[in-house]
Motif scaffolding. Structure first.
Motif, PDB file in Angstrom:
ATOM      1  N   SER A 110       0.835  -1.207   0.000  1.00 55.45           N
ATOM      2  CA  SER A 110       0.000   0.000   0.000  1.00 55.45           C
ATOM      3  C   SER A 110       0.871   1.260   0.000  1.00 55.45           C
ATOM      4  CB  SER A 110      -0.907   0.024   1.230  1.00 55.45           C
ATOM      5  OG  SER A 110      -0.143   0.189   2.399  1.00 55.45           O
TER       6      SER A 110
ATOM      7  N   TYR B 223       0.032   3.879   1.450  1.00 49.85           N
ATOM      8  CA  TYR B 223      -0.103   4.479   2.786  1.00 49.85           C
ATOM      9  C   TYR B 223       1.095   4.120   3.671  1.00 49.85           C
ATOM     10  CZ  TYR B 223      -1.728   5.430   7.513  1.00 49.85           C
ATOM     11  OH  TYR B 223      -1.815   5.888   8.812  1.00 49.85           O
TER      12      TYR B 223
ATOM     13  N   ASN C 207      -2.483  11.771   7.503  1.00 44.92           N
ATOM     14  CA  ASN C 207      -1.609  10.653   7.849  1.00 44.92           C
ATOM     15  C   ASN C 207      -2.284   9.636   8.771  1.00 44.92           C
ATOM     16  OD1 ASN C 207       0.612  11.728   6.405  1.00 44.92           O
ATOM     17  ND2 ASN C 207       1.150  13.042   8.147  1.00 44.92           N
TER      18      ASN C 207
ATOM     19  N   TYR D 189      -0.447  -3.817   7.993  1.00 43.59           N
ATOM     20  CA  TYR D 189      -1.514  -2.907   7.561  1.00 43.59           C
ATOM     21  C   TYR D 189      -2.689  -3.776   7.107  1.00 43.59           C
ATOM     22  CZ  TYR D 189      -3.655   1.088   5.136  1.00 43.59           C
ATOM     23  OH  TYR D 189      -4.503   2.079   4.716  1.00 43.59           O
TER      24      TYR D 189
ATOM     25  N   LYS E 196       4.129   5.976   2.803  1.00 38.58           N
ATOM     26  CA  LYS E 196       4.068   7.361   3.292  1.00 38.58           C
ATOM     27  C   LYS E 196       4.380   7.424   4.789  1.00 38.58           C
ATOM     28  CE  LYS E 196       0.012   9.223   3.728  1.00 38.58           C
ATOM     29  NZ  LYS E 196      -1.297   9.866   3.445  1.00 38.58           N
TER      30      LYS E 196
END
Length: 603
Positions: A217, A219, A281, A313, A222
Motif C-alpha cells: 500500500s 499508505y 496521515n 496494515y 508514506k
C-alpha cells in the motif's frame, strides 16, 4: 402384616445404609476411608465461597463491541450479496461510528441495486437512512431494537460461555449471575496458586479473526517516511522504531509482493507512534494497524533483536471469524516440536474460507486472537475447513503446552460475544467460614436438644420415635446433598437448622390425631392407623405448600437464596418420608407386629 413389615424394614434399612455410605467421604478424611468407599462413593458436600473461601469476580461486558461486531458481520454479508448476486465489483463497504454501514459505489448508478428486494432480507436488522444517486452512497443503520437484542444476547451468551469454561476447570458449584450489564462470578474452593490462570481463562475473549494484509500500500510507504531517521547499523534501542521492507513472490505466477512495516522492541512505542498520526496521515477508517511479536532470527546478513514487534496494515473488517469454529484441539508442530492449536470450521465457515483465500492468493492473511496477531502466513492456495494457530517459538515448552490446552478449552466453549473488563475482585479466606460452621453447629445442637427434650417430655415414648425420625431425616438430607455434590453456604446451613424444627412438625399433627382417636375409645392399633391415615393429607398439603415456596425461591433467587432453597427442598422431601412412612413403620413395630395388640400407648 408380618411380610409387609419385613419388606419395609429391608427397604428402610437399605436406604439408611446407602445414606451412611454417601456421607462417609464428607465426614471421614480421605486417608482414613476404606478402599471400597474410595472406589464407589467419592461424591461429597462442597462448601460454598462464604465457608471455604475462593474467588469473587465482577466483570463488565463491553456490549458496544458486540454491537459493532454485529454491524461488521452485516457489512460482510451485504458486500458478498452485492458481488455474488448483483454483479457489483467496485463497491466499498465501510462501518461508520458504531451503528452505520456506508456503501460507496464507484459507478453511482449501481446504488439502485440496493433495492427493496435486497433490503427486505435485512428489514429486521437494518434501516435505510440515506440514498444519494448522485454520489452513489447508501447509508444503512442498525435498527434500535436490534441494538437492544444484541446487548441482551451478549450478556446471556457471556454467562453461558463463562459457565462452560468454569465447568471445564472442574470448579464445584460455581455461581455465575447477571446483574445489570455486569456478570458476577463466584468460584469456591480454589487454591491461591490457580487464581491468576483461572482469571485469565474466564476473562479471555478468545475472539478469533482472519484479516487480509493490504501489502504494497502507498499508505505504509508514506508512513515509513515519517519515522525518525536512525543509524541502521546501531542496535535497536528499547523505544527505537525501524522501517523494513519485506519481499516475496507468488509460487505459481511469480508475481512479486513488497510490504513496508515498522518494528520495535516495544509494542507501546509502535502504538504511540501510530496514535500520533493525524490528519491525512491518520490510519484510514477501513484499515487498522495490527501487531505481532516475533522471535529473533536472521534476516540476510543482519541479526534481528531477540524479540521484537512488527506491524501489519490490515483491512479492518474481518473476512472470517471464530463464530464458525466447529472444533479445536492441541497438536504439535512436527518441525519444531512446539505445541499448536488446530481448528476446524463448520460447513459455512469452510465455504467463506475457500472464497476469501481463493480471492487473495499470494497475499498475507493475519490470524488474530484477542486482537493480537499470532501469525500472518502467505496464502499459497485455497484453504478450506482446517487451520492452525501457532503459540510462538520461545518460552517454557510446558508453559506453552498449558497455554495451548487453555486456548483449546476457551475455543471449544466459544468466544465471548463481547470483551469483559474486570471491575471488582476479592479473594475470600476460609476463616469466616470456619467461624460460621462452628456457630451453625452450636445453633443446630441447641435447636435439636430443645426439640428432643420437648418431644420426650410431652409425648414420652412416642416422642422418642419422632426423635429417631428427625435424626434419620437429617441423615437422608445430608446424603442427598452429598450425592448431588451440592454446595453448602451460610443460608444453606440456616436451611439445615430450620429443618431440625420442621422435622417433628408433621409428627405433632399425626400424634394429635392419634390422641383424638384414643379419646373416642378405639384400640391402640386402630387409633394409630386412623391417626396416620387421617393426618396424611394435612401433612402432605403443608409440605407441598412449602415445596412450592422453595421452587419459587430457587427459580427467581440467585446465589445465597438458591443455596437456602436447595436445602429447604431436599429437607421437605426427606421430612415427609421420615415423619410419615418411617414413623408409621416404627409404630407398627411397637403396637402391631406379630399380632401383638398393646392395650396402651405412651403418647
Amino acid at each position: 402384616m408380618e411380610r409387609a413389615w419385613w419388606w419395609k424394614a429391608a427397604l428402610y434399612g437399605l436406604v439408611t445404609v446407602m445414606a451412611v455410605l454417601y456421607l462417609i467421604p464428607t465426614v471421614v478424611p480421605e486417608d482414613k476411608q476404606p478402599g471400597f468407599i474410595k472406589s464407589h462413593f467419592q461424591k461429597k458436600i462442597q462448601l460454598g465461597l462464604d465457608l471455604q473461601g475462593g474467588l469473587h469476580l465482577v466483570y463488565e461486558v463491553n456490549v458496544d463491541k458486540a454491537v459493532s461486531d454485529k454491524v461488521d458481520r452485516l457489512s460482510s454479508d451485504i458486500e458478498d450479496r452485492l458481488q455474488r448476486d448483483k454483479g457489483v465489483k467496485d463497491v466499498n463497504v465501510n462501518r461508520e461510528g458504531r451503528d452505520d454501514i456506508i456503501l460507496s459505489f464507484k459507478n453511482p448508478a449501481d446504488q439502485a441495486k440496493v433495492d427493496d428486494v435486497m433490503l427486505r432480507e435485512y428489514r429486521k436488522s437494518l434501516d435505510l437512512v440515506e440514498r444519494n444517486p448522485a454520489t452513489g452512497v447508501v447509508r444503512l443503520r442498525l435498527d434500535p431494537d436490534q441494538v437492544e437484542e444484541v446487548r441482551d444476547y451478549a450478556l446471556r451468551q457471556g454467562i453461558e460461555t463463562i459457565r462452560g469454561r468454569v465447568d471445564k476447570l472442574g470448579v464445584s458449584e460455581p455461581t455465575i449471575i447477571k446483574k445489570g450489564t455486569d456478570i458476577i462470578v463466584e468460584l469456591p474452593g480454589l487454591k491461591p496458586a490457580d487464581f491468576e490462570r483461572i482469571k485469565s481463562i474466564i476473562g479471555r475473549t478468545a475472539q478469533l479473526e482472519f484479516k487480509i494484509v493490504d501489502d504494497g500500500s502507498e499508505y505504509m510507504k508514506k508512513i515509513a517516511a515519517l519515522v525518525p531517521k536512525r543509524d541502521s547499523k546501531a542496535p535497536l534501542g528499547p523505544t527505537d522504531i525501524d522501517v523494513k521492507a519485506e519481499v516475496w513472490n507468488e509460487e505459481d505466477s511469480g508475481k512479486q509482493h513488497e510490504d513496508y512495516y515498522l518494528r520495535s522492541k516495544s509494542r507501546d512505542a509502535l502504538q504511540k507512534f501510530v496514535a500520533g498520526l493525524s490528519g491525512e496521515n491518520a490510519v484510514p477508517s477501513d484499515h487498522e494497524i495490527g501487531y505481532e511479536e516475533i522471535s529473533g532470527r536472521s534476516e540476510g546478513d543482519e541479526q534481528t533483536p531477540d524479540r521484537y514487534w512488527r506491524t501489519y496494515y490490515l483491512h479492518r473488517r474481518a473476512a472470517l471469524t471464530g463464530e464458525y469454529l466447529a472444533n479445536a484441539d492441541q497438536t504439535w508442530d512436527q518441525n519444531t516440536g512446539r505445541p499448536e492449536v488446530a481448528f476446524e470450521f463448520d460447513h459455512q465457515g469452510a465455504a467463506i474460507s475457500e472464497r476469501m483465500t481463493g480471492d487473495n492468493i499470494g497475499r498475507k492473511m493475519a490470524i488474530l486472537l484477542d486482537e493480537k496477531i499470532t501469525s500472518a502466513p502467505v496464502i499459497k492456495s485455497r484453504i478450506g475447513a482446517r487451520g492452525r494457530i501457532t503459540l510462538g517459538s520461545y518460552g517454557d515448552p510446558f508453559q506453552l503446552q498449558q497455554e495451548a490446552k487453555d486456548l483449546v478449552a476457551v475455543l471449544r466453549s466459544g468466544a465471548l460475544p463481547a470483551p469483559l473488563r474486570k471491575t471488582f475482585e476479592t479473594q475470600v479466606g476460609p476463616t469466616m467460614g470456619r467461624d460460621s460452621i462452628q456457630k451453625a453447629k452450636t445453633a443446630m445442637g441447641i435447636g435439636a436438644a430443645a426439640v428432643v427434650i420437648f418431644m420426650l417430655v410431652y409425648y414420652r415414648f412416642s416422642g422418642l420415635i419422632a426423635v429417631v425420625a428427625m435424626l434419620l431425616n437429617m441423615l437422608y438430607m445430608l446424603a442427598i446433598l452429598a450425592g448431588f455434590e451440592a454446595s453448602l453456604t451460610l443460608p444453606g446451613i440456616a436451611g439445615l437448622v430450620l429443618t431440625v424444627g420442621m422435622a417433628v412438625d408433621a409428627n405433632i399433627i399425626i400424634y394429635e390425631r392419634i390422641r383424638e382417636e384414643l379419646r373416642l375409645g378405639k384400640s391402640v392399633r386402630t387409633a394409630v392407623d386412623a391417626g396416620f391415615a387421617r393426618a396424611f393429607w394435612t401433612v402432605f398439603d403443608a409440605h407441598v405448600t412449602n415445596f412450592v415456596a422453595g421452587v419459587v425461591l430457587y427459580s427467581y433467587g440467585s446465589g445465597p437464596i438458591r443455596g437456602f432453597a436447595v436445602t429447604l427442598l431436599v429437607g421437605i422431601i426427606t421430612n415427609l418420608f421420615t415423619s410419615y412412612w418411617v414413623s408409621h413403620w416404627m409404630f407398627e413395630a411397637v403396637v402391631g407386629r406379630r399380632g401383638a395388640a398393646r392395650a396402651t400407648l405412651s403418647i
